[in-house]
Structures are given as structure tokens and as C-alpha cells.
Design a protein around this motif. Structure first.
Motif, PDB file in Angstrom:
ATOM      1  N   PRO A  98       0.781  -1.234   0.000  1.00  0.00           N
ATOM      2  CA  PRO A  98       0.000   0.000   0.000  1.00  0.00           C
ATOM      3  C   PRO A  98       0.814   1.286   0.000  1.00  0.00           C
ATOM      4  O   PRO A  98       0.233   2.357   0.150  1.00  0.00           O
ATOM      5  N   GLY A  99       2.153   1.204  -0.115  1.00  0.00           N
ATOM      6  CA  GLY A  99       2.958   2.410  -0.109  1.00  0.00           C
ATOM      7  C   GLY A  99       4.258   2.185   0.632  1.00  0.00           C
ATOM      8  O   GLY A  99       4.718   1.046   0.802  1.00  0.00           O
ATOM      9  N   ILE A 100       4.861   3.281   1.069  1.00  0.00           N
ATOM     10  CA  ILE A 100       6.136   3.199   1.789  1.00  0.00           C
ATOM     11  C   ILE A 100       5.851   2.763   3.220  1.00  0.00           C
ATOM     12  O   ILE A 100       5.764   3.570   4.150  1.00  0.00           O
ATOM     13  N   SER A 101       5.671   1.478   3.398  1.00  0.00           N
ATOM     14  CA  SER A 101       5.425   0.909   4.723  1.00  0.00           C
ATOM     15  C   SER A 101       6.737   0.830   5.495  1.00  0.00           C
ATOM     16  O   SER A 101       7.822   1.004   4.922  1.00  0.00           O
ATOM     17  N   PRO A 102       6.688   0.550   6.808  1.00  0.00           N
ATOM     18  CA  PRO A 102       7.932   0.336   7.549  1.00  0.00           C
ATOM     19  C   PRO A 102       8.791  -0.780   6.962  1.00  0.00           C
ATOM     20  O   PRO A 102      10.013  -0.750   7.094  1.00  0.00           O
ATOM     21  N   TYR A 103       8.169  -1.764   6.317  1.00  0.00           N
ATOM     22  CA  TYR A 103       8.933  -2.844   5.691  1.00  0.00           C
ATOM     23  C   TYR A 103       9.717  -2.334   4.487  1.00  0.00           C
ATOM     24  O   TYR A 103      10.875  -2.712   4.273  1.00  0.00           O
ATOM     25  N   VAL A 104       9.097  -1.500   3.683  1.00  0.00           N
ATOM     26  CA  VAL A 104       9.789  -0.919   2.534  1.00  0.00           C
ATOM     27  C   VAL A 104      10.904  -0.001   3.010  1.00  0.00           C
ATOM     28  O   VAL A 104      12.021  -0.022   2.461  1.00  0.00           O
ATOM     29  N   ALA A 105      10.627   0.798   4.043  1.00  0.00           N
ATOM     30  CA  ALA A 105      11.652   1.690   4.587  1.00  0.00           C
ATOM     31  C   ALA A 105      12.819   0.900   5.154  1.00  0.00           C
ATOM     32  O   ALA A 105      13.979   1.311   5.028  1.00  0.00           O
ATOM     33  N   ARG A 106      12.538  -0.243   5.782  1.00  0.00           N
ATOM     34  CA  ARG A 106      13.613  -1.093   6.304  1.00  0.00           C
ATOM     35  C   ARG A 106      14.524  -1.549   5.170  1.00  0.00           C
ATOM     36  O   ARG A 106      15.754  -1.499   5.278  1.00  0.00           O
ATOM     37  N   PHE A 107      13.923  -1.987   4.060  1.00  0.00           N
ATOM     38  CA  PHE A 107      14.738  -2.404   2.926  1.00  0.00           C
ATOM     39  C   PHE A 107      15.557  -1.234   2.384  1.00  0.00           C
ATOM     40  O   PHE A 107      16.742  -1.379   2.058  1.00  0.00           O
ATOM     41  N   ALA A 108      14.936  -0.059   2.291  1.00  0.00           N
ATOM     42  CA  ALA A 108      15.663   1.114   1.792  1.00  0.00           C
ATOM     43  C   ALA A 108      16.857   1.425   2.675  1.00  0.00           C
ATOM     44  O   ALA A 108      17.923   1.838   2.174  1.00  0.00           O
ATOM     45  N   ARG A 109      16.722   1.226   3.963  1.00  0.00           N
ATOM     46  CA  ARG A 109      17.855   1.475   4.870  1.00  0.00           C
ATOM     47  C   ARG A 109      18.970   0.460   4.646  1.00  0.00           C
ATOM     48  O   ARG A 109      20.150   0.799   4.752  1.00  0.00           O
ATOM     49  N   TRP A 110      18.611  -0.780   4.364  1.00  0.00           N
ATOM     50  CA  TRP A 110      19.638  -1.768   4.041  1.00  0.00           C
ATOM     51  C   TRP A 110      20.415  -1.334   2.804  1.00  0.00           C
ATOM     52  O   TRP A 110      21.638  -1.475   2.744  1.00  0.00           O
ATOM     53  N   VAL A 111      19.710  -0.808   1.806  1.00  0.00           N
ATOM     54  CA  VAL A 111      20.374  -0.327   0.597  1.00  0.00           C
ATOM     55  C   VAL A 111      21.276   0.853   0.931  1.00  0.00           C
ATOM     56  O   VAL A 111      22.437   0.909   0.512  1.00  0.00           O
ATOM     57  N   ARG A 112      20.754   1.786   1.693  1.00  0.00           N
ATOM     58  CA  ARG A 112      21.549   2.954   2.097  1.00  0.00           C
ATOM     59  C   ARG A 112      22.805   2.528   2.851  1.00  0.00           C
ATOM     60  O   ARG A 112      23.916   3.004   2.571  1.00  0.00           O
ATOM     61  N   ASP A 113      22.655   1.626   3.811  1.00  0.00           N
ATOM     62  CA  ASP A 113      23.778   1.212   4.643  1.00  0.00           C
ATOM     63  C   ASP A 113      24.803   0.394   3.872  1.00  0.00           C
ATOM     64  O   ASP A 113      25.932   0.189   4.351  1.00  0.00           O
ATOM     65  N   ALA A 114      24.418  -0.078   2.683  1.00  0.00           N
ATOM     66  CA  ALA A 114      25.361  -0.801   1.825  1.00  0.00           C
ATOM     67  C   ALA A 114      26.218   0.156   1.007  1.00  0.00           C
ATOM     68  O   ALA A 114      27.089  -0.286   0.246  1.00  0.00           O
ATOM     69  N   GLY A 115      25.972   1.461   1.152  1.00  0.00           N
ATOM     70  CA  GLY A 115      26.825   2.438   0.493  1.00  0.00           C
ATOM     71  C   GLY A 115      26.199   3.172  -0.672  1.00  0.00           C
ATOM     72  O   GLY A 115      26.912   3.613  -1.587  1.00  0.00           O
TER      73      GLY A 115
END
Length: 268
Positions: free
Chosen positions: A45-62
Motif C-alpha cells: 500500500p505504499g512506503i510501509s515500515p517494511y519498505v523503509a527497512r529495505f531502503a535502509r539496508w540499501v543505504r547502509d550498503a553504500g
């Protein structure tokens, strides 16, 4: 198995909300991190906490994450009723082609422009992009923008009525295929074996259209988090990911991050 509390609201405080105007349309895009750009497109349904969690994994990978708000309410996981309302609105929106087998969603033009701007802002070899579910095939159409060199399709679910449909204009598909051949690119894709929204017919159609440029991976249903609010195995790197070492969904997440590194950070 751990799941995110359905009542939890992710404030996205570690992202910068930007109002980005491209092609005459303004959208909110949450940006965080440093390094080459990766565009993370949310599922319904949108930018859920689950989607945000994945985005943070991408961010933290550099990487610098660009997470556009395309539908729904940012930071929440709404109940089934509100999720269905979001889906209904998306289906009738002029920006999406939810039932068209041979047409690209107009919003992909805006997303291509976002990729071009993100590459200009962040530099590097190019831009990565991942779509999920309703946006699952968008990263393929985005390859018409030369900056996009690392596309990922996670459980691509459009068109909704045709299991073997690809939801991309045939002319665009041929241009994408030619570009993949010329630039030696591949597209990475994931689905669960028993996913009723993204069925085997779709991956077979992608494989037929793109040959070995399409790298489709199928996870067993047993790999999906049984405690997720959606019982049908579907969301590989969000709802149904089991955040434990050795889990197939974690391995899929890490493969995606490695794919981004190999394409966007060669030699590092």
C-alpha cells in the motif's frame, strides 16, 4: 518469527523529504545516504515500515536511496481495507496501467527523469532501481534512461488480469532488449513459487522476451515469513522477509545488494 508491529508508524526521520518536480509533475521523494543512487519503488500500500527497512539496508550498503511516494500514506502499514482502497485508487490513476499487458505505465517516464537527475546528483557508474509488486516491472521500462544499469524486479504483479503479461510497450521492450545486449546488462528478478499475484507464467514470458539477460530466481513458499500480515507468499524483501542469517529471503536481499555493488561500485 519477528514482524513489525502493524501499529508502528515509521517517521522516516533519517530521510530527507524532497519535493521534486520533473516533466511538470511534483512528487515527494525520501532521500538518504551517500554514494551512487538507487531508486526504491514501494509496493502497495505504499512506503510501509517494511519498505523503509529495505531502503535502509540499501543505504547502509553504500548508496544514496531515492524513495518516491507514488501512492498511499508514507510510513504506515494500513489495514486490509485501506490497502484495498489504495490499490483501487492506483488502478484508476492515469499514472498506472494496472490491466494493460502491452503498455507501460506513464509514471515510468517520471521515474526515468528521476533516475537521470539522481545520477547527475550522485555520480558513479549509474543508477540502480528496484520495483516491488505493483511497481515490480517499472525498473525494466526505466532502462530507457541510460543511467539505469542495475534493474531489479521483485514480484512484478502487473498486469493484474494476465499472468503472462509484461506491462510494457512492445516497442519499449525491444529498445530495452537492444540496450541490454549493447551494454551487456542483465535484470534480476524474484518471486515465491506459489505467489498468486506474480505467477510462473510471468517469469517465463520475461525469459522468452529477454533470454539470458533475464535472471529470474524463485524462492520456495516455505521461505516466506508465516507471521506476515499477508498470508500469500509474495513480498520477497519486505513483508515476507525473515531477518535471520541463512534465510533464503535474506540471501535474496544480499544478492540484490551485491548486484547493486557490482554494477554501481565496480572495483570497490
Amino acid at each position: 518469527m519477528a514482524v513489525i508491529d502493524p501499529a508502528y508508524r515509521d517517521r522516516l526521520d533519517d530521510f530527507e523529504p524532497r519535493q521534486i518536480t520533473l516533466l511538470g509533475k511534483t512528487k515527494r521523494v525520501h532521500v538518504s545516504g551517500g554514494g551512487p543512487a538507487v531508486i526504491v519503488m514501494s509496493e502497495i500500500p505504499g512506503i510501509s515500515p517494511y519498505v523503509a527497512r529495505f531502503a535502509r539496508w540499501v543505504r547502509d550498503a553504500g548508496f544514496t536511496v531515492f524513495m518516491p511516494s507514488l501512492f498511499g500514506e508514507d510510513g504506515v502499514l494500513p489495514g486490509k481495507g485501506k490497502a484495498m482502497m489504495t490499490l483501487a485508487r492506483a488502478c484508476i490513476s492515469q499514472e498506472f496501467r494496472a490491466f494493460a499487458s502491452n503498455a507501460s505505465s506513464p509514471v515510468t517516464q517520471w521515474l526515468r527523469a528521476l533516475a537521470a537527475q539522481a545520477h547527475q546528483d550522485c555520480g558513479g557508474q549509474g543508477v540502480g532501481a528496484i520495483g516491488m509488486c505493483f511497481t515490480g516491472n517499472f525498473a525494466l521500462a526505466m532502462m530507457l534512461e541510460k543511467a539505469v544499469i542495475a534493474p531489479v524486479l521483485s514480484q512484478p504483479s502487473l498486469p493484474m488480469h494476465n499472468p503472462a503479461g509484461l506491462a510494457i510497450d512492445p516497442v519499449e521492450l525491444e529498445l530495452v532488449k537492444a540496450r541490454m545486449e549493447a551494454d551487456d546488462l542483465t535484470v534480476l528478478a524474484y518471486r515465491f513459487a506459489g505467489d498468486s499475484y506474480c505467477r510462473a507464467e510471468r517469469f517465463a514470458a520475461y525469459s522468452e522476451a529477454l533470454g539470458d539477460r533475464f535472471v529470474g530466481k524463485v524462492l520456495p513458499d516455505s521461505a516466506a515469513n508465516p507471521d506476515a500480515p499477508l498470508k500469500t507468499p509474495h513480498s520477497v524483501v519486505t513483508l515476507h522477509l525473515i531477518d535471520e542469517a541463512g534465510q533464503p529471503t535474506v540471501q535474496a536481499r544480499d544478492e540484490i545488494l551485491d548486484f547493486f555493488r557490482a554494477r554501481l561500485q565496480p572495483g570497490q
